[in-house]
Design a protein around this motif. Sequence first.
Motif, PDB file in Angstrom:
ATOM      1  N   ASP A  49      -1.563 -18.799  -0.746  1.00 20.50           N
ATOM      2  CA  ASP A  49      -0.607 -19.511   0.102  1.00 20.50           C
ATOM      3  C   ASP A  49       0.617 -18.622   0.319  1.00 20.50           C
ATOM      4  N   PRO A  50       0.920 -18.295   1.579  1.00 19.37           N
ATOM      5  CA  PRO A  50       2.052 -17.397   1.841  1.00 19.37           C
ATOM      6  C   PRO A  50       3.416 -17.975   1.446  1.00 19.37           C
ATOM      7  N   ALA A  51       3.476 -19.258   1.130  1.00 22.93           N
ATOM      8  CA  ALA A  51       4.737 -19.866   0.705  1.00 22.93           C
ATOM      9  C   ALA A  51       5.099 -19.476  -0.731  1.00 22.93           C
ATOM     10  N   PHE A  52       4.152 -18.869  -1.453  1.00 19.67           N
ATOM     11  CA  PHE A  52       4.372 -18.507  -2.853  1.00 19.67           C
ATOM     12  C   PHE A  52       4.203 -17.006  -3.058  1.00 19.67           C
ATOM     13  N   GLU A  53       4.840 -16.481  -4.108  1.00 20.25           N
ATOM     14  CA  GLU A  53       4.661 -15.091  -4.514  1.00 20.25           C
ATOM     15  C   GLU A  53       3.923 -15.103  -5.846  1.00 20.25           C
TER      16      GLU A  53
ATOM     17  N   GLY B 144       1.274 -10.494 -11.460  1.00 19.05           N
ATOM     18  CA  GLY B 144       1.049  -9.104 -11.084  1.00 19.05           C
ATOM     19  C   GLY B 144       0.015  -8.389 -11.922  1.00 19.05           C
ATOM     20  N   GLU B 145      -0.283  -8.944 -13.097  1.00 19.59           N
ATOM     21  CA  GLU B 145      -1.283  -8.347 -13.987  1.00 19.59           C
ATOM     22  C   GLU B 145      -2.668  -8.976 -13.822  1.00 19.59           C
ATOM     23  N   ILE B 146      -2.752 -10.059 -13.052  1.00 21.78           N
ATOM     24  CA  ILE B 146      -4.046 -10.708 -12.801  1.00 21.78           C
ATOM     25  C   ILE B 146      -4.692 -10.005 -11.624  1.00 21.78           C
ATOM     26  N   VAL B 147      -5.814  -9.349 -11.877  1.00 19.55           N
ATOM     27  CA  VAL B 147      -6.447  -8.530 -10.845  1.00 19.55           C
ATOM     28  C   VAL B 147      -7.596  -9.231 -10.131  1.00 19.55           C
TER      29      VAL B 147
ATOM     30  N   ILE C 265       0.755 -22.998 -17.057  1.00 20.41           N
ATOM     31  CA  ILE C 265       1.068 -22.173 -15.891  1.00 20.41           C
ATOM     32  C   ILE C 265       2.499 -22.510 -15.482  1.00 20.41           C
ATOM     33  N   ALA C 266       3.306 -21.466 -15.310  1.00 21.03           N
ATOM     34  CA  ALA C 266       4.694 -21.652 -14.867  1.00 21.03           C
ATOM     35  C   ALA C 266       4.897 -20.863 -13.580  1.00 21.03           C
ATOM     36  N   TYR C 267       5.758 -21.379 -12.723  1.00 27.98           N
ATOM     37  CA  TYR C 267       6.141 -20.674 -11.504  1.00 27.98           C
ATOM     38  C   TYR C 267       7.665 -20.612 -11.486  1.00 27.98           C
ATOM     39  N   ASP C 268       8.207 -19.429 -11.408  1.00 25.44           N
ATOM     40  CA  ASP C 268       9.655 -19.215 -11.469  1.00 25.44           C
ATOM     41  C   ASP C 268      10.282 -19.862 -12.701  1.00 25.44           C
ATOM     42  N   GLY C 269       9.558 -19.821 -13.824  1.00 26.99           N
ATOM     43  CA  GLY C 269      10.076 -20.341 -15.071  1.00 26.99           C
ATOM     44  C   GLY C 269       9.920 -21.841 -15.269  1.00 26.99           C
TER      45      GLY C 269
END
Length: 81
Positions: free
Chosen positions: A14-18, A41-44, A70-74
């Motif tokens: 989803d482009p709304a998330f990084e 960034g480490e999940i390939v 699972i956390a997003y932005d803390g």
Amino acid sequence: MRTSQALLLRYRHDPAFEFSRVLVTYVDRGAPGDLSSVGGGEIVRLGPGFFDVLREERAVTVPYHRIRRIAYDGVVVWEKE
């Protein structure tokens, strides 16, 4: 409730998330407290029953059922009791 796999797929595509803002905590026997955490960034790879994490220049396979949080932005967005 959304599964951990579905949630990770959404964050990845989803482009709304990084995806780099995601933090996944999973059972890792032998690690301190038997838990490890990995950033997006480490999940390939997000496979059908597992995800691959890049650790020391090699991919380590982790089954989705080992995910505990699972956390997003803390902010915790998913947690297994």
